[in-house]
Scaffold this motif. Sequence first.
Motif, short mmCIF file in Angstrom:
data_model
loop_
_atom_site.label_atom_id
_atom_site.label_comp_id
_atom_site.label_asym_id
_atom_site.label_seq_id
_atom_site.Cartn_x
_atom_site.Cartn_y
_atom_site.Cartn_z
N THR A 114 17.30 12.83 10.45
CA THR A 114 16.03 13.28 10.22
C THR A 114 15.33 11.64 10.89
OG1 THR A 114 16.07 14.28 8.30
CG2 THR A 114 14.02 13.46 8.76
N VAL A 115 14.65 11.74 11.88
CA VAL A 115 14.02 10.72 12.74
C VAL A 115 12.54 10.45 12.66
CG1 VAL A 115 13.81 9.38 15.06
CG2 VAL A 115 16.18 11.06 14.36
N VAL A 116 12.25 9.23 12.04
CA VAL A 116 10.90 8.73 12.09
C VAL A 116 10.77 8.04 13.24
CG1 VAL A 116 9.27 7.32 10.79
CG2 VAL A 116 10.88 9.04 9.45
N ASN A 163 9.66 6.61 2.52
CA ASN A 163 9.36 7.93 1.62
C ASN A 163 10.47 8.73 2.01
OD1 ASN A 163 6.92 6.81 0.50
ND2 ASN A 163 5.67 7.90 2.09
N ALA A 164 11.29 8.68 2.96
CA ALA A 164 12.24 9.60 3.28
C ALA A 164 13.64 8.91 2.68
CB ALA A 164 12.34 9.88 4.90
N LEU A 165 13.76 7.87 2.39
CA LEU A 165 14.99 7.15 1.79
C LEU A 165 15.33 7.59 0.57
CD1 LEU A 165 14.60 3.41 2.94
CD2 LEU A 165 15.88 5.29 4.01
N ALA A 216 22.42 8.10 4.10
CA ALA A 216 22.51 7.25 4.95
C ALA A 216 21.02 6.84 5.66
CB ALA A 216 23.72 7.67 6.04
N ALA A 217 21.18 5.79 6.22
CA ALA A 217 19.92 5.30 6.84
C ALA A 217 20.20 4.40 8.05
CB ALA A 217 19.01 4.43 5.88
N ALA A 259 16.71 8.22 10.26
CA ALA A 259 16.72 6.95 11.07
C ALA A 259 15.13 6.80 11.27
CB ALA A 259 17.37 7.22 12.22
N LEU A 260 15.03 5.40 11.48
CA LEU A 260 13.84 4.93 11.85
C LEU A 260 13.93 4.42 13.23
CD1 LEU A 260 10.91 3.65 11.43
CD2 LEU A 260 11.51 1.86 10.52
#
Length: 107
Positions: free
Chosen positions: A68-70, A89-91, A96-97, A34-35
């Motif tokens: 995992t949260v940015v 970069n984490a995708l 899932a995003a 997640a962003l």
Amino acid sequence: MSQLRSIVARCALGLTFAAGLLSQAAAEVEKCVALVIGNSAYKSVPALHNPVTDARGVSAALKRLGFTVVDGYDLGVAEMRSKLAEFANALPDSKAALVYYAGHGVS
């Protein structure tokens, strides 16, 4: 005032429903990313009261769900680009995003 309470109640109900779906999705997939961005402080308009608080709450909830949260708060353009790059970069290996943004725009 009653109209505002009605809107808040509907939003709370929607968020509760969404949290349930996200919890199920997080349990079913390997990696969720997640962003989460909250911008409250602005240079040319009055500061907002809720975006950073809301974004911190969403970030904490997503972390509890296994995401995992940015996250970032009161970001300028360069910082926003940096967080977007970190998220991108984490995708590749995520299943899932999710993107959450609170505020008017870039501070």
